[in-house]
Design a protein around this motif. Structure first.
Motif, mmCIF file in Angstrom:
data_model
loop_
_atom_site.group_PDB
_atom_site.id
_atom_site.type_symbol
_atom_site.label_atom_id
_atom_site.label_comp_id
_atom_site.label_asym_id
_atom_site.label_seq_id
_atom_site.Cartn_x
_atom_site.Cartn_y
_atom_site.Cartn_z
ATOM 1 N N ILE A 134 -1.693 10.442 -1.754
ATOM 2 C CA ILE A 134 -1.841 10.266 -0.301
ATOM 3 C C ILE A 134 -0.931 11.222 0.479
ATOM 4 O O ILE A 134 -1.314 11.749 1.529
ATOM 5 N N SER A 144 0.826 -1.214 0.000
ATOM 6 C CA SER A 144 0.000 0.000 0.000
ATOM 7 C C SER A 144 0.860 1.264 0.000
ATOM 8 O O SER A 144 0.334 2.364 -0.162
ATOM 9 N N HIS A 180 -6.969 7.739 1.918
ATOM 10 C CA HIS A 180 -7.345 7.004 0.710
ATOM 11 C C HIS A 180 -6.600 7.541 -0.492
ATOM 12 O O HIS A 180 -6.360 8.745 -0.592
ATOM 13 N N SER A 204 -4.968 6.181 -4.801
ATOM 14 C CA SER A 204 -4.420 5.133 -5.670
ATOM 15 C C SER A 204 -2.935 5.314 -5.889
ATOM 16 O O SER A 204 -2.284 4.440 -6.449
ATOM 17 N N VAL A 254 -5.142 3.442 2.655
ATOM 18 C CA VAL A 254 -6.191 2.639 2.019
ATOM 19 C C VAL A 254 -6.045 2.764 0.501
ATOM 20 O O VAL A 254 -6.323 3.811 -0.068
ATOM 21 N N ASP A 266 -7.645 7.527 8.391
ATOM 22 C CA ASP A 266 -7.527 6.859 7.089
ATOM 23 C C ASP A 266 -7.030 7.836 6.036
ATOM 24 O O ASP A 266 -7.440 9.002 6.023
#
Ligand code: G5P
Ligand code: MG
Length: 216
Positions: A204, A18, A197, A199, A115, A195
């Motif tokens: 991020i 991640s 989030h 891609s 995430v 969190d």
């Protein structure tokens, strides 16, 4: 770094691939904290063929978890060495028993949870190359080494992790879903988890900075 007279203890969570290592490297650079990656430390032991390295090698190669009692003992010792620093922990805890043990040894103050969609993860892990002794990570699309197959800093060879083979990646993601995800709830209940989030790590990163700037 002291914040309100206290050394902050940070934790980064997220599925395999991640971007924990990638975001951690940026946090280390910007906020001058000590990065402790359980996976990097275990790979160093495997590389130097220590007793621990020999014991854990099969688990890492298969993408399975190292047993809790081994991990808790090992990480307690590692954390003792850096008790006087602001640190960022990555890869530990990964089970509820590990989270409970860590809370007794040293409660953490802030938890960052990355995430990232699983399809994105599977693609990027297949293109990962690492420099074993430093833990520096590269990606053939995202952050290529300057010279193909060589570490930017030392010029030494880069390798692919044995657990980055497709079967092992599938197993790691399965373990994450069933065993590691409850750790997120453990910290949510304590109201210290946020969190993030996205891609990509570039998407991020600014969100992480905005959050950490309120603390440092
Ligand atoms: P690790 O070493 O903790 P994982 O599986 O949790 O391993 P991993 O694979 O190290 O996590 P990461 O750190 O989250 O992933 O991700 P990363 O390395 O930064 O990024 C992945 C790849 O994507 C890299 O190539 C990076 O360059 C690229 N990338 C990053 N961002 C982007 C982007 O935006 N775009 C693109 N295209 N690419 C990007 O644990 C390994 C093993 O150790 C044992 C277990 O066996 C485990 O499987 N272990 C433990 N066992 C029990 N308990 C514990 N607490 C344990 N800790 C370790
Ligand atoms: Mg990592």
């Amino acid at each position: 770094m002291m914040v309100k007279g206290k050394l902050l203890k940070l934790l980064i969570l997220g599925a395999p691939g991640s971007g924990k290592g990638t975001i951690s490297a940026r946090i280390v650079k910007k906020y001058n904290v000590v990065h402790i990656s359980s996976g990097d430390k275990l790979r160093e032991h495997i590389e130097k063929q220590s007793a621990l390295g020999k014991e854990v090698k099969k688990y890492l190669n298969e993408g399975a978890l190292v047993p809790d009692e081994v991990m808790i003992k090992f990480m307690s010792e590692e954390l003792k060495k850096v008790s006087n620093s602001t640190w960022l922990l990555d890869g530990f805890p990964r089970t509820i028993s590990q989270a409970e043990a860590l809370w007794k040894i040293q409660p953490v103050d802030v938890v960052l949870n990355l995430v990232v969609p699983f399809e994105v993860i599977i693609d990027r892990i297949s293109k990962r190359w690492v420099h074993l002794s430093s833990g520096r990570v590269y990606n053939l699309d995202f952050n290529k080494p300057k010279i193909h197959g060589k570490d930017d800093v030392t010029g030494e060879d880069l390798v692919q992790r044995p657990d980055d083979k497709p079967e092992a990646v599938r197993k790691r993601l399965e373990i994450y879903e069933t065993i590691t995800k409850p750790v997120i709830s453990f910290y949510k209940k304590k109201d210290i988890l946020k969190d993030f989030h996205g891609s990509t790590s570039d998407e991020i990163w600014p969100k992480v900075v905005a959050h950490l700037d309120t603390l440092f």
